[in-house]
Design an enzyme around this catalytic site. Structure first.
Site, PDB file in Angstrom:
ATOM      1  N   ASP A  99      -9.531  -4.492  -5.860  1.00  0.00           N
ATOM      2  CA  ASP A  99      -8.992  -3.718  -4.782  1.00  0.00           C
ATOM      3  C   ASP A  99      -9.801  -2.241  -4.988  1.00  0.00           C
ATOM      4  O   ASP A  99      -9.897  -1.434  -6.001  1.00  0.00           O
ATOM      5  CB  ASP A  99      -7.597  -3.395  -5.039  1.00  0.00           C
ATOM      6  N   HIS A 114      -7.547  -5.406  -1.342  1.00  0.00           N
ATOM      7  CA  HIS A 114      -6.446  -4.383  -1.157  1.00  0.00           C
ATOM      8  C   HIS A 114      -5.567  -5.249  -0.141  1.00  0.00           C
ATOM      9  O   HIS A 114      -4.013  -5.304  -0.347  1.00  0.00           O
ATOM     10  CB  HIS A 114      -6.777  -3.253  -0.639  1.00  0.00           C
ATOM     11  N   SER A 140       0.880  -1.228   0.036  1.00  0.00           N
ATOM     12  CA  SER A 140       0.082  -0.046   0.145  1.00  0.00           C
ATOM     13  C   SER A 140       1.100   1.092  -0.041  1.00  0.00           C
ATOM     14  O   SER A 140       1.591   1.602  -1.021  1.00  0.00           O
ATOM     15  CB  SER A 140      -1.069   0.122   1.117  1.00  0.00           C
TER      16      SER A 140
END
Length: 348
Positions: A201, A233, A154
């Site tokens: 995601d 995600h 991320s």
């Protein structure tokens, strides 16, 4: 379904059968000949140790955890530094530690100093982690400072991409569902980069961030993009009950490190092409790096000298036959063929 580009470039030949292994200090090839089972196993051939690095130990960044092979004498290992996401949750990335370290790498998971730090700011933490790992840590004598990789999830994945623009000496970069501004481009990155995206995601949408970031990487450098089918995600983190997805991630992650941090051509077979043995790949694209064939009936030198790449490679006049469809890839585009279209090289 995407196809691939082939690129001739220096690499290390795989060891030949019946060759005695060279001394550990004279080679970067670690472990026995790999198989689908060995790269997918939860534990590799090396025992490992875990070292906690409390927050405050490294000025300017959060806490960290180091995972390292043990009982291997004078071996030096390549290392990968994995940065956590926005929530400073490196514990959710702990599963990479023993799994990757037991395959012959030093692994360091790390947190930023604050949740509010965006990827561009987090990129500055990699030099701090590298300096500590190679000069001050308990395993500093085990780490080969010339064979380093960065990774992250991320915000950490965006940071890995950003830092790869700054440090051309990195051997590999592996962003995991990376988040960065959608306008970010990485056309100056020279580091071999593997990007993971997730099909479902909603935080770092595959077609807004990971895939465009992959497309912006230079077309003449090794790179790959793997999109996980139906995944969200946090597919790259824990808790995650989808063990098949984790196996797909680990196989590709380990093979990329072996190929580019260790220059181990034995792992080419797991990258180009990438078989979808777990049924978890929605899309896979790559620019390939080829290893020169080993001399027949000879054992290669333990410290091979890379061959000089050709000054130019004329494109083939026709496309070679495509393998059977599957795993999001259908063929190999001739060397020199341009990238076209808005979704990469496509064969209908």
């Amino acid at each position: 379904m995407a196809a691939s580009i082939s690129l001739l470039s220096p690499a290390t030949a795989a060891a030949q059968p019946n060759c005695p292994p060279p001394p550990c200090s004279e080679t970067t090839l670690r472990g026995p000949d790999p198989t689908e089972a060995s790269i997918g196993a939860e534990t590799g051939t090396f025992n490992t140790t875990t070292i906690d690095v409390p927050k405050g130990t490294i000025q300017g960044m959060g806490g960290a955890t180091i995972f390292a092979p043990t009982g291997t004498g004078n071996c030096k290992y390549g290392a990968v530094i994995i940065q956590s996401g926005m929530k400073l949750d490196r514990d959710r990335l702990a599963w990479y530690g023993p799994r990757v370290a037991s395959q012959g790498f030093v692994v360091m998971t790390m947190d930023a100093n604050s949740e509010n730090e965006l990827p561009a700011a987090r990129a500055r933490l990699y030099p701090l982690a590298i300096d500590y790992l190679t000069k001050s840590s308990q395993v500093k004598d085990t780490v080969d400072a010339n064979r380093l990789a960065v990774s992250g999830w991320s915000f950490g994945g965006g940071a890995a991409l950003d830092y790869s623009r700054q440090n051309s000496k990195l051997k590999a970069s592996i962003p995991l569902t990376p988040w960065e501004l959608p306008t970010s481009r990485y056309d100056t990155v020279q580091t071999p980069t593997l990007i993971f995206g997730a099909e479902s995601d909603d935080q770092a949408p595959a077609n807004t961030m990971p895939y465009p970031f992959y497309r912006s990487l230079p077309a003449n450098r090794p790179k790959a993009y793997l999109e996980l089918k139906g995944a969200e995600h946090d597919v790259v983190a824990t808790p995650n009950p989808d063990t098949a997805a984790k196996t797909t991630i680990a196989k590709t992650y380990i093979s990329w490190l072996k190929r580019f941090v260790d220059s181990d051509g034995r792992y080419d077979q797991f990258l180009w092409p990438r078989a979808d043995t777990e049924g978890k790949i929605a899309r896979y694209e790559f620019v390939k790096q080829l290893a020169p064939p080993a001399p027949p009936n000879q054992c290669p030198s333990p410290s091979p000298t890379p061959t000089r790449p050709p000054t130019s490679t004329p494109p083939s006049s026709s496309r070679p036959p495509a393998p059977a469809p599957g795993g999001g890839q259908v063929g190999i585009v001739p060397i020199g063929a341009p990238e076209t279209g808005d979704r990469g090289l496509t064969e209908h």
